[in-house]
Design a protein around this motif. Structure first.
Motif, mmCIF file in Angstrom:
data_model
loop_
_atom_site.group_PDB
_atom_site.id
_atom_site.type_symbol
_atom_site.label_atom_id
_atom_site.label_comp_id
_atom_site.label_asym_id
_atom_site.label_seq_id
_atom_site.Cartn_x
_atom_site.Cartn_y
_atom_site.Cartn_z
ATOM 1 N N ARG A 136 -3.207 0.549 -3.701
ATOM 2 C CA ARG A 136 -3.006 -0.753 -3.076
ATOM 3 C C ARG A 136 -2.729 -1.738 -4.192
ATOM 4 O O ARG A 136 -3.584 -2.018 -5.029
ATOM 5 N N VAL A 152 -4.068 -0.503 4.452
ATOM 6 C CA VAL A 152 -4.432 0.743 3.771
ATOM 7 C C VAL A 152 -4.303 1.917 4.732
ATOM 8 O O VAL A 152 -3.579 2.887 4.468
ATOM 9 N N TRP A 169 -2.042 -6.277 1.655
ATOM 10 C CA TRP A 169 -3.020 -6.455 2.716
ATOM 11 C C TRP A 169 -4.001 -5.297 2.772
ATOM 12 O O TRP A 169 -3.610 -4.121 2.803
ATOM 13 N N ILE A 170 -5.272 -5.602 2.809
ATOM 14 C CA ILE A 170 -6.305 -4.573 2.934
ATOM 15 C C ILE A 170 -6.160 -3.854 4.274
ATOM 16 O O ILE A 170 -6.364 -2.647 4.371
ATOM 17 N N ASN A 222 0.888 -1.155 0.000
ATOM 18 C CA ASN A 222 0.000 0.000 0.000
ATOM 19 C C ASN A 222 0.929 1.209 0.000
ATOM 20 O O ASN A 222 1.858 1.271 0.809
#
Length: 67
Positions: A42, A51, A47-48, A27
């Motif tokens: 991203r 963020v 990985w979310i 990110n």
């Protein structure tokens, strides 16, 4: 220097290149001189949950005047 969108795109391109070289999707966040978000990306596979971390780290970097 205050980051504008053109500057942010250059920073993101360089960070994407490095992330690809090390095999780690990232990110990437860029803020301006006031700590305001200019751009965020991203990469696929990043990985979310990271963020907000990337955005906060960019703000912290500006707040403490570190790169």
């Amino acid at each position: 220097m205050s980051a504008n969108l053109e500057d942010a795109r250059r920073v993101i391109a360089a960070a994407e290149k490095k992330a690809t070289e090390i095999g780690q999707p990232m990110n990437i966040a860029v803020v301006d001189a006031g700590g305001n978000l200019v751009a965020h990306v991203r990469q696929d596979g990043a990985w979310i949950g990271s963020v907000n971390i990337s955005i906060n780290k960019a703000w912290t970097s500006k707040a403490f005047d570190i790169s």
